[in-house]
Design a protein around this motif. Structure first.
Motif, PDB file in Angstrom:
ATOM      1  N   ALA A 189     -11.320  53.938 -12.894  1.00 18.21           N
ATOM      2  CA  ALA A 189      -9.885  53.638 -12.962  1.00 18.21           C
ATOM      3  C   ALA A 189      -9.278  54.456 -11.832  1.00 18.21           C
ATOM      4  O   ALA A 189      -8.916  55.611 -12.005  1.00 18.21           O
ATOM      5  CB  ALA A 189      -9.310  54.056 -14.314  1.00 18.21           C
TER       6      ALA A 189
ATOM      7  N   SER B 181      -9.233  48.951 -10.781  1.00 17.54           N
ATOM      8  CA  SER B 181     -10.431  49.282 -11.554  1.00 17.54           C
ATOM      9  C   SER B 181     -11.651  48.715 -10.842  1.00 17.54           C
ATOM     10  O   SER B 181     -11.623  47.616 -10.293  1.00 17.54           O
ATOM     11  CB  SER B 181     -10.330  48.676 -12.953  1.00 17.54           C
TER      12      SER B 181
ATOM     13  N   TRP C 264     -16.312  55.282 -18.189  1.00 14.44           N
ATOM     14  CA  TRP C 264     -15.114  55.197 -17.346  1.00 14.44           C
ATOM     15  C   TRP C 264     -14.799  56.551 -16.718  1.00 14.44           C
ATOM     16  O   TRP C 264     -14.939  57.600 -17.379  1.00 14.44           O
ATOM     17  CB  TRP C 264     -13.925  54.729 -18.188  1.00 14.44           C
TER      18      TRP C 264
END
Ligand SMILES: O=C(O)CC[C@@H]1NC(=O)NC1=O
Ligand SMILES: [Fe+3]
Length: 397
Positions: free
Chosen positions: A15, A22, A57
């Motif tokens: 991110a 992204s 992430w």
């Protein structure tokens, strides 16, 4: 030819909070503590240390751009009084509030202030925070304000974290100046700011523009003194009423105006023109049970950058979680997930004048990362009280 670097985080979802948005199959390469690549896996980069992120992430390290982290004592007893019906302003006018934390902070020595703050700092670091702004404002005398800022600076050498400091001498009127606010502002401008600037203890100057704080006229005197010492400004503005503090802050090219529940269209326009960041503080709104929401739609339409911060302080926001701050930003202020994530990364960096250094995953910036055990970034805003941090990286380590 291969690009040699120090460490690579691969098999990650990024991110970036930047133009790249992204990146599903991404990697980050770092050299000398800085990002050299943040984007799709690129086998031209190699490093002695390769970290497989297993599809986790990665966001920029989180940034708390508005905190009163250094202080002594707590205000749990006032919390009880408010539960029995007293308002925050009643308590402040009755000599409680900021002034009671001032008393505790004045008698605490620098080491004690550091120790108290470290407990709160470690809680935030555990959630992936890599940069924090720490204000003074509970000393309310030259000696005690200097002591607070020295303690704040020391936090940056006691932990792997970036600390920026803000002088907030114009936070409240100390008892010895009761009925003489202008006399206290003289002390702030002619004694405190020179002392703080001489020691390089503050990176910015803030003030509390409010009925129970200082008037726009007094605030502009503080801002003039800041400008004379080459210090940028920011302002607690329109928290409980509309004194047009945001417009005043914008006229000094303020880095940010903060709280803003009572901000009007004139103030929004002034902030948009000045490029000042709107720092929203949902923890204080929630904890003081305010009902006036900040004008989020107006800020969006005018293109005013929106940041979020804990406003960690013992009176109106005893909050040490940026994740919960994001949840409140969405749940109470109706910010989107993307706005909340940007609010504690890119826009928080902007509010501190640090966007060239951190706040996004882009080459050239400090390699400050938070690596999360989540399937989608929305989980970081959605959950309350959970901490899915897998790993934290500051300056590439
Ligand atoms: O009550 C405190 O200790 C600080 C409150 C905090 N400071 C300020 O200017 N507004 C706030 O909500
Ligand atoms: Fe504050």
């Amino acid at each position: 030819s291969a690009h040699r670097c120090d460490r690579i985080w691969t098999n990650a979802r990024l991110a970036t909070m930047a133009a790249a948005g992204s990146v599903e199959r991404g990697m980050i390469a770092a050299k000398d503590g800085r990002i050299v690549h943040a984007g799709p896996v690129d086998t031209r980069y190699d490093a002695p240390e390769l970290i497989d992120c297993d599809g986790r992430w990665i966001t920029p390290g989180l940034i708390d751009c508005h905190s009163h982290l250094v202080h002594a004592g707590n205000r749990a007893h006032e919390f009880e009084l408010r539960l029995e019906g007293a308002s925050y302003e009643d308590i402040a006018r009755g000599g409680g509030g900021i002034v009671s934390t001032m008393a505790a902070t004045r008698i605490a020595d620098e080491d004690t202030l550091v120790a108290y703050a470290l407990e709160r700092l470690d809680t935030l670091i555990a959630e992936g925070m890599t940069t924090i702004e720490v204000k003074s404002g509970y000393g309310l005398s030259t000696e005690a304000e200097v002591k607070m800022l020295r303690a704040a600076r020391r936090l940056g050498s006691e932990r792997n974290v970036r600390v920026v400091t803000t002088f907030l001498g114009a936070h409240a009127l100390p008892p010895e100046f009761s009925g003489n606010a202008d006399g206290y502002i003289d002390l702030v401008c002619n004694d405190m700011i020179p002392a703080v600037a001489a020691e390089g203890l503050a990176d910015a100057v803030d003030a509390f523009c409010e009925g129970i704080g200082f008037t726009p006229g007094q605030v502009s005197r503080v801002f003039e003194a800041a400008r004379m010492h080459g210090l940028p400004v920011k302002l607690h503005a329109e928290q409980l009423s509309n004194l047009h503090g945001a417009t005043l802050a914008a006229s000094f090219d303020a880095l940010s105006a903060d709280h803003l529940e009572h901000l009007d269209a004139v103030g929004i326009d002034a902030m948009a023109k000045a490029g000042s960041v709107a720092v929203l503080l949902p923890g204080a709104y929630y904890f003081t049970r305010e009902t006036q929401l900040p004008p989020v739609a107006g800020l969006r339409e005018a293109g005013v950058p929106i940041a979020l911060a804990t406003d960690c302080n013992p009176g109106t926001s005893p909050l040490t979680s940026l994740l919960l701050t994001m949840n409140m930003g969405a749940t109470l202020f109706r910010l989107t997930v993307e706005e909340c994530l940007a609010g504690v990364t890119r826009e928080a960096a902007r509010a501190l004048g640090l966007l060239g250094e951190t706040g996004t995953l882009e080459p050239g910036k400090s390699c400050d990362l938070a690596i999360w055990d989540v399937e989608r970034p929305a989980e970081l805003v959605y959950r309350m009280g959970a901490n899915p941090l897998h790993a934290r990286v500051w300056k590439g380590l």
